[in-house]
Design a protein around this motif. Structure first.
Motif, PDB file in Angstrom:
ATOM      1  N   UNK A 127       0.791  -1.233   0.000  1.00  0.00           N
ATOM      2  CA  UNK A 127       0.000   0.000   0.000  1.00  0.00           C
ATOM      3  C   UNK A 127       0.819   1.277   0.000  1.00  0.00           C
ATOM      4  N   UNK A 128       2.139   1.172  -0.116  1.00  0.00           N
ATOM      5  CA  UNK A 128       2.960   2.373  -0.146  1.00  0.00           C
ATOM      6  C   UNK A 128       2.955   3.001  -1.528  1.00  0.00           C
ATOM      7  N   UNK A 129       2.787   4.300  -1.587  1.00  0.00           N
ATOM      8  CA  UNK A 129       2.802   5.009  -2.866  1.00  0.00           C
ATOM      9  C   UNK A 129       4.239   5.426  -3.140  1.00  0.00           C
ATOM     10  N   UNK A 130       4.806   4.919  -4.222  1.00  0.00           N
ATOM     11  CA  UNK A 130       6.199   5.228  -4.566  1.00  0.00           C
ATOM     12  C   UNK A 130       6.329   6.728  -4.814  1.00  0.00           C
ATOM     13  N   UNK A 131       7.340   7.328  -4.169  1.00  0.00           N
ATOM     14  CA  UNK A 131       7.597   8.754  -4.323  1.00  0.00           C
ATOM     15  C   UNK A 131       6.743   9.633  -3.434  1.00  0.00           C
ATOM     16  N   UNK A 132       6.038   9.038  -2.466  1.00  0.00           N
ATOM     17  CA  UNK A 132       5.155   9.796  -1.582  1.00  0.00           C
ATOM     18  C   UNK A 132       5.144   9.152  -0.197  1.00  0.00           C
ATOM     19  N   UNK A 133       4.786   9.926   0.811  1.00  0.00           N
ATOM     20  CA  UNK A 133       4.632   9.363   2.154  1.00  0.00           C
ATOM     21  C   UNK A 133       3.255   8.727   2.339  1.00  0.00           C
ATOM     22  N   UNK A 134       2.390   8.879   1.378  1.00  0.00           N
ATOM     23  CA  UNK A 134       1.003   8.425   1.495  1.00  0.00           C
ATOM     24  C   UNK A 134       0.856   6.909   1.390  1.00  0.00           C
ATOM     25  N   UNK A 135      -0.231   6.442   2.001  1.00  0.00           N
ATOM     26  CA  UNK A 135      -0.698   5.071   1.832  1.00  0.00           C
ATOM     27  C   UNK A 135      -1.750   5.080   0.735  1.00  0.00           C
ATOM     28  N   UNK A 136      -1.958   3.948   0.108  1.00  0.00           N
ATOM     29  CA  UNK A 136      -3.071   3.785  -0.820  1.00  0.00           C
ATOM     30  C   UNK A 136      -4.308   3.393  -0.015  1.00  0.00           C
ATOM     31  N   UNK A 147      -4.423 -13.305   7.263  1.00  0.00           N
ATOM     32  CA  UNK A 147      -5.181 -12.513   6.294  1.00  0.00           C
ATOM     33  C   UNK A 147      -6.218 -13.412   5.623  1.00  0.00           C
ATOM     34  N   UNK A 148      -7.485 -12.982   5.670  1.00  0.00           N
ATOM     35  CA  UNK A 148      -8.545 -13.765   5.025  1.00  0.00           C
ATOM     36  C   UNK A 148      -9.121 -13.066   3.801  1.00  0.00           C
ATOM     37  N   UNK A 149      -8.843 -11.771   3.658  1.00  0.00           N
ATOM     38  CA  UNK A 149      -9.311 -11.055   2.474  1.00  0.00           C
ATOM     39  C   UNK A 149      -8.648  -9.682   2.404  1.00  0.00           C
ATOM     40  N   UNK A 150      -8.526  -9.161   1.185  1.00  0.00           N
ATOM     41  CA  UNK A 150      -7.971  -7.816   1.021  1.00  0.00           C
ATOM     42  C   UNK A 150      -8.523  -7.171  -0.239  1.00  0.00           C
ATOM     43  N   UNK A 151      -8.495  -5.851  -0.223  1.00  0.00           N
ATOM     44  CA  UNK A 151      -8.934  -5.069  -1.374  1.00  0.00           C
ATOM     45  C   UNK A 151      -8.078  -3.815  -1.457  1.00  0.00           C
ATOM     46  N   UNK A 152      -7.366  -3.667  -2.560  1.00  0.00           N
ATOM     47  CA  UNK A 152      -6.677  -2.421  -2.887  1.00  0.00           C
ATOM     48  C   UNK A 152      -7.271  -1.981  -4.219  1.00  0.00           C
TER      49      UNK A 152
END
Length: 176
Positions: A127-136, A147-152
């Motif tokens: 979930x790391x945004x390359x070139x930014x401190x932000x999360x997706x 982990x039983x499920x995920x959504x990005x």
């Protein structure tokens, strides 16, 4: 992994983990919403935890994600604890606290935390945004440390499809 902000492609660090992934890390993120406790050790905690990742908690999409996730699990009578992780600092949560004092979810800020821990989380969940401190934007269901499920969402503008995410969990009878 490639996602989009509108038409603009954005690369994320790491890969979205596969179902069955075991939570292996313990983090010391700053508590900001409904808790003064450190981030829970999900390797050993029993039960279902829904992890919600937020790029900018002051944005409409992120604040809606916070609110809708809690409203949906209450409406569906899902017994799960919600944890929000935000790229923003502690003061960014003030508006949500004022507008929605009824929320029960716990929130944590990554800003000004240990850079190595932040990068570990970003890579571990993809979930790391390359070139930014932000999360997706992301949604992750952890049950008994697994982990039983995920959504990005491929499209990062807007709110993730929380209903679809929870439907998939309930359809697979993974939520009890």
């Amino acid at each position: 992994m490639k996602v989009y902000l509108g038409d603009e492609p954005v690369e994320l660090t790491g890969k979205r983990p596969k179902n069955g992934f075991k939570w292996k890390e313990d983090f010391q993120f700053a508590p900001v919403l409904n808790t003064n406790s450190k981030f829970p050790n999900l390797r050993i905690r029993k039960g279902i935890f829904l992890i919600s990742t937020l790029p900018n908690v002051k944005s409409f999409a992120c604040s809606t994600q916070v609110l809708e996730l809690e409203e949906e699990i209450i409406k569906r009578k899902i017994s799960a604890k919600i944890i929000h992780l935000a790229s923003d600092g502690i003061t960014s949560w003030e508006e949500i606290k004022k507008l929605h004092p009824h929320l029960k979810a716990h929130g944590y800020s990554l800003k000004n935390c240990n850079e190595k821990e932040i990068n570990t989380l970003k890579t571990m969940l993809g979930i790391g945004v390359i070139g930014s401190h932000r999360l997706a934007h992301g949604l992750f269901a952890i049950q008994d440390g697994i982990l039983i499920s995920s959504l990005i969402p491929k499209q990062q503008y807007g709110v993730p499809d929380i209903k679809k995410f929870l439907n998939q969990l309930q359809d697979k009878k993974k939520l009890r």
